[in-house]
Structure formats: C-alpha cells, structure tokens
Design a protein around this motif. Structure first.
Motif, PDB file in Angstrom:
ATOM      1  N   GLN A   2       0.825  -1.211   0.000  1.00 27.03           N
ATOM      2  CA  GLN A   2       0.000   0.000   0.000  1.00 27.03           C
ATOM      3  C   GLN A   2       0.860   1.263   0.000  1.00 27.03           C
ATOM      4  O   GLN A   2       0.501   2.264  -0.643  1.00 27.03           O
ATOM      5  N   ALA A   3       1.964   1.229   0.708  1.00 27.84           N
ATOM      6  CA  ALA A   3       2.864   2.388   0.720  1.00 27.84           C
ATOM      7  C   ALA A   3       3.421   2.651  -0.673  1.00 27.84           C
ATOM      8  O   ALA A   3       3.548   3.809  -1.106  1.00 27.84           O
ATOM      9  N   LEU A   4       3.749   1.595  -1.388  1.00 26.38           N
ATOM     10  CA  LEU A   4       4.252   1.743  -2.754  1.00 26.38           C
ATOM     11  C   LEU A   4       3.165   2.263  -3.689  1.00 26.38           C
ATOM     12  O   LEU A   4       3.419   3.080  -4.574  1.00 26.38           O
ATOM     13  N   LEU A   5       1.923   1.807  -3.470  1.00 29.92           N
ATOM     14  CA  LEU A   5       0.823   2.235  -4.326  1.00 29.92           C
ATOM     15  C   LEU A   5       0.407   3.678  -4.053  1.00 29.92           C
ATOM     16  O   LEU A   5      -0.211   4.321  -4.905  1.00 29.92           O
ATOM     17  N   ALA A   6       0.736   4.186  -2.878  1.00 34.02           N
ATOM     18  CA  ALA A   6       0.410   5.570  -2.547  1.00 34.02           C
ATOM     19  C   ALA A   6       1.396   6.557  -3.151  1.00 34.02           C
ATOM     20  O   ALA A   6       1.114   7.760  -3.210  1.00 34.02           O
TER      21      ALA A   6
ATOM     22  N   PRO B 206       3.836   8.237  -6.243  1.00 39.24           N
ATOM     23  CA  PRO B 206       3.609   8.515  -7.667  1.00 39.24           C
ATOM     24  C   PRO B 206       4.100   7.355  -8.546  1.00 39.24           C
ATOM     25  O   PRO B 206       5.082   6.700  -8.223  1.00 39.24           O
ATOM     26  N   ASP B 207       3.392   7.113  -9.625  1.00 36.96           N
ATOM     27  CA  ASP B 207       3.751   6.083 -10.588  1.00 36.96           C
ATOM     28  C   ASP B 207       3.969   4.735  -9.913  1.00 36.96           C
ATOM     29  O   ASP B 207       5.070   4.171  -9.940  1.00 36.96           O
ATOM     30  N   PRO B 208       2.933   4.181  -9.300  1.00 40.50           N
ATOM     31  CA  PRO B 208       3.107   2.918  -8.558  1.00 40.50           C
ATOM     32  C   PRO B 208       3.501   1.765  -9.484  1.00 40.50           C
ATOM     33  O   PRO B 208       3.039   1.678 -10.614  1.00 40.50           O
TER      34      PRO B 208
ATOM     35  N   SER C 162      -5.325  -3.264 -12.995  1.00 41.82           N
ATOM     36  CA  SER C 162      -4.335  -2.176 -13.012  1.00 41.82           C
ATOM     37  C   SER C 162      -2.956  -2.721 -13.352  1.00 41.82           C
ATOM     38  O   SER C 162      -2.204  -2.117 -14.124  1.00 41.82           O
ATOM     39  N   ALA C 163      -2.618  -3.878 -12.761  1.00 45.47           N
ATOM     40  CA  ALA C 163      -1.312  -4.486 -13.051  1.00 45.47           C
ATOM     41  C   ALA C 163      -1.231  -4.919 -14.507  1.00 45.47           C
ATOM     42  O   ALA C 163      -0.205  -4.726 -15.176  1.00 45.47           O
ATOM     43  N   ALA C 164      -2.331  -5.492 -15.050  1.00 45.58           N
ATOM     44  CA  ALA C 164      -2.329  -5.968 -16.426  1.00 45.58           C
ATOM     45  C   ALA C 164      -2.214  -4.822 -17.426  1.00 45.58           C
ATOM     46  O   ALA C 164      -1.696  -4.999 -18.531  1.00 45.58           O
ATOM     47  N   ALA C 165      -2.685  -3.632 -17.022  1.00 47.86           N
ATOM     48  CA  ALA C 165      -2.635  -2.473 -17.923  1.00 47.86           C
ATOM     49  C   ALA C 165      -1.310  -1.725 -17.849  1.00 47.86           C
ATOM     50  O   ALA C 165      -1.097  -0.786 -18.615  1.00 47.86           O
ATOM     51  N   SER C 166      -0.427  -2.158 -16.964  1.00 49.39           N
ATOM     52  CA  SER C 166       0.852  -1.468 -16.805  1.00 49.39           C
ATOM     53  C   SER C 166       1.720  -1.666 -18.028  1.00 49.39           C
ATOM     54  O   SER C 166       1.675  -2.714 -18.680  1.00 49.39           O
ATOM     55  N   GLU C 167       2.520  -0.653 -18.326  1.00 44.12           N
ATOM     56  CA  GLU C 167       3.400  -0.699 -19.487  1.00 44.12           C
ATOM     57  C   GLU C 167       4.841  -0.512 -19.048  1.00 44.12           C
ATOM     58  O   GLU C 167       5.120   0.014 -17.979  1.00 44.12           O
ATOM     59  N   GLY C 168       5.741  -0.928 -19.914  1.00 43.46           N
ATOM     60  CA  GLY C 168       7.164  -0.796 -19.606  1.00 43.46           C
ATOM     61  C   GLY C 168       7.817  -2.152 -19.503  1.00 43.46           C
ATOM     62  O   GLY C 168       7.175  -3.158 -19.163  1.00 43.46           O
ATOM     63  N   ASP C 169       9.121  -2.186 -19.790  1.00 42.63           N
ATOM     64  CA  ASP C 169       9.864  -3.449 -19.781  1.00 42.63           C
ATOM     65  C   ASP C 169       9.836  -4.129 -18.426  1.00 42.63           C
ATOM     66  O   ASP C 169       9.806  -5.363 -18.339  1.00 42.63           O
ATOM     67  N   ASP C 170       9.853  -3.331 -17.343  1.00 45.12           N
ATOM     68  CA  ASP C 170       9.886  -3.925 -16.005  1.00 45.12           C
ATOM     69  C   ASP C 170       8.499  -4.367 -15.543  1.00 45.12           C
ATOM     70  O   ASP C 170       8.353  -4.922 -14.455  1.00 45.12           O
ATOM     71  N   SER C 171       7.467  -4.116 -16.333  1.00 37.71           N
ATOM     72  CA  SER C 171       6.100  -4.483 -15.961  1.00 37.71           C
ATOM     73  C   SER C 171       5.529  -5.614 -16.806  1.00 37.71           C
ATOM     74  O   SER C 171       4.459  -6.143 -16.479  1.00 37.71           O
TER      75      SER C 171
END
Length: 313
Positions: A252-256, A258-260, A287-296
């Motif tokens: 939750q701290a990470l999701l709070a 910016p740019d979780p 939300s996780a499935a919609a994430s973009e980027g090589d690390d996601s």
C-alpha cells in the motif's frame, strides 16, 4: 671526412627533431589525457600526430585516442581506433583489452570472447580479461567457468566491491550459498551499498535464514529509501512466505507513491484474494495488467492469466 661530417650532421638533426616525424612524442597527449582534456587529446592525435609517432609511442597513441573517444561517449570512433590499433599491434595488451571490453559492453559477446582469450594467451593473469570472460560465461549459463574466471580476476581486483557482488551473484545461481554470502559480505566490507545488501539478503534467504534475510532487506530499505526495488522485494518476500499482514502495508505504501509499480498491485491483489476480497483483487489485477514498460511486462502477463482463471478478464 666530408661523408663522416655529413653523417654526423644527419644524426644530430634527427636527435634534434629536424627530420619529419621523428620529433613526434606521446608526452603531450598523455598529459592532456591525465588532465581529463579528452577533446584536446582527440584534436592533437587526430591532427596527424598519430601517424608521426613511432613504436611504443604510436601504440600508446592509439590507446589514449580510443580511451578519449570512450570518455566523450563517441563509442563508434573508439571502436574504429582500437580495431586499427590491434591490426597494427596485434599483441598489444592494452589495445586488445580495451577493444574486447568495448565489444563486451556493447553486447557483442561473440566478437569479444576470442579477444579476451587472446589476451590471456599473452598474459594469463590479466584481470580485465578474466572479468570479461566471467561475465560472458555467467550470461551464457556456464557457471563453473564463470566462477573460475571471477576467482582469477579477484586475485588482482580484490578491492573492487562490484566484482565481489558479481561473484556473489554467480555463486548464488550456482547454489553455492555459503560462497555467495561470503562474497556479498566482502563487497559490503569494501562499500556499504544497496546492491551489496540485496545480494547478502538473497544469499541468506536461499540458505534458509529468512528472518535474517528480511532483516537485512529492511535495513537496506531504511538506509536507501529511494530504491523502490528494495521495498518491492520486502513486500514480495513476505507475500511468498504467507506473511500477509506484513506484506499488505508495504504494498500500500508503494501504491500511494507517484507512478506505482505493477508488482505492488499484484502483491495487494494476492493478499486481497486470501482475504476473499474478490472485487478489490480484480481491480488491482486489472491495473497491473494495464501497466506498461519493460519492467512491468512479466507482471502484466501474470495478471492477465490470473484474471482469466478468476473469470474476470
């Protein structure tokens, strides 16, 4: 007598630098390089001086010119200089090593590997060549060969924490957890940094000492709060060990912030599923499935699969 006198005059002229090219010296470019004036080195050696140099001075000229291009970020120019230098001086250790390292760092391993081997054929204890081969063998999965090269490199580079960290990582991949831990501790003794602490935590976890591993990771995250990967590892390891009450607030701290990261959504979704929070878990997985980027990409794909299993794609 006249012939003897003329010969003497010619010798004196050569010593005084009156004959074309024989007065050229590497001293000036060397001093410019040592002063960090790389543009000046390129200007001096590229102005025709390099061709006027002879013997060892010319070898050094190619070396300093290539290094200067590297320092300036002009890697294509550096590569051309080293390649020409190696053609002219095929047994020059410095030129061979720099060419091999540049090819290696550019991902051209098939070209770099035989050059490193050639360096070792000339100088069997060359630390840079052993390090290059250790890294190449590790990337190819030749773990025993990689370890042997790291051990040779560390005979000379034992004060380099980065090399100890790499040795720890290949030992961990080889499942030699005791050596991985020792190498990580050696790295930390030389430099207390987050990568060394993460390597130590991984070695401790792999050897079954989970509480020590988590404590090491917690300390690393406390010392280096900007390293998000440490915070993610803290949450993920607790999730994997079934310590959901500890994993959730970290996620939750990470999701709070910016740019979780996508992984934080995944971690919270898994905790929510354990608590029968179906709708909340599905929202996080989307939300996780919609994430973009090589690390996601991996987390996104895993989230898609889990959504399909839940009937909520």
């Amino acid at each position: 007598m006249k012939a003897v006198f003329l010969l003497a005059c010619l010798c004196a002229a050569a010593r005084a630098g009156w004959l074309s090219g024989e007065a050229a010296s590497i001293d000036g470019p060397r001093q410019l390089f040592q002063a960090g004036r790389y543009e000046k080195v390129v200007g001096a050696l590229g102005d025709g001086l390099l061709q006027k140099l002879r013997g060892a001075d010319q070898q050094d000229g190619y070396y300093y010119l290539g290094l200067s291009y590297e320092r300036l970020g002009r890697l294509d120019k550096a590569l051309g200089v080293y390649q020409l230098g190696v053609k002219l001086f095929p047994r020059d250790i410095n030129l061979l090593t720099q060419l091999a390292m540049l090819l290696h760092t550019s991902g051209l391993e098939e070209q770099a590997e035989p050059l490193f081997q050639k360096v070792l054929a000339i100088h069997p204890n060359n630390a840079a060549a052993h390090l290059g081969l250790a890294q190449i063998d590790h990337s190819l999965g030749f773990l025993d060969l990689s370890v042997a090269h790291y051990q040779k490199a560390l005979e000379t580079m034992g004060d380099n924490p980065a090399v100890w960290r790499e040795y720890s990582e290949v030992s961990l991949d080889r499942r030699d957890y005791a050596t991985a831990e020792q190498a990580a501790r050696r790295a930390l003794a030389l430099s207390s940094d987050p990568d060394g602490m993460l390597d130590l935590a991984r070695a401790l976890r792999a050897s079954g000492r989970l509480d020590q591993a988590i404590a090491t990771l917690d300390l690393a995250a406390q010392r280096f709060p900007r390293r998000r990967d440490l915070s993610l590892a803290r949450a993920l390891w607790r999730l994997e060990e079934g310590r959901y009450d500890e994993a959730l607030p970290l996620a939750q701290a990470l999701l709070a912030a910016p740019d979780p990261p996508a992984l934080a959504y995944w971690i919270r979704a898994r905790v929510e599923l354990k608590r029968d929070g179906y709708q909340a878990a599905v929202a996080d997985l989307r939300s996780a499935a919609a994430s973009e980027g090589d690390d996601s990409s991996f987390v996104a794909a895993a989230s898609e699969k889990l959504l399909a299993l839940l009937g909520a794609r």
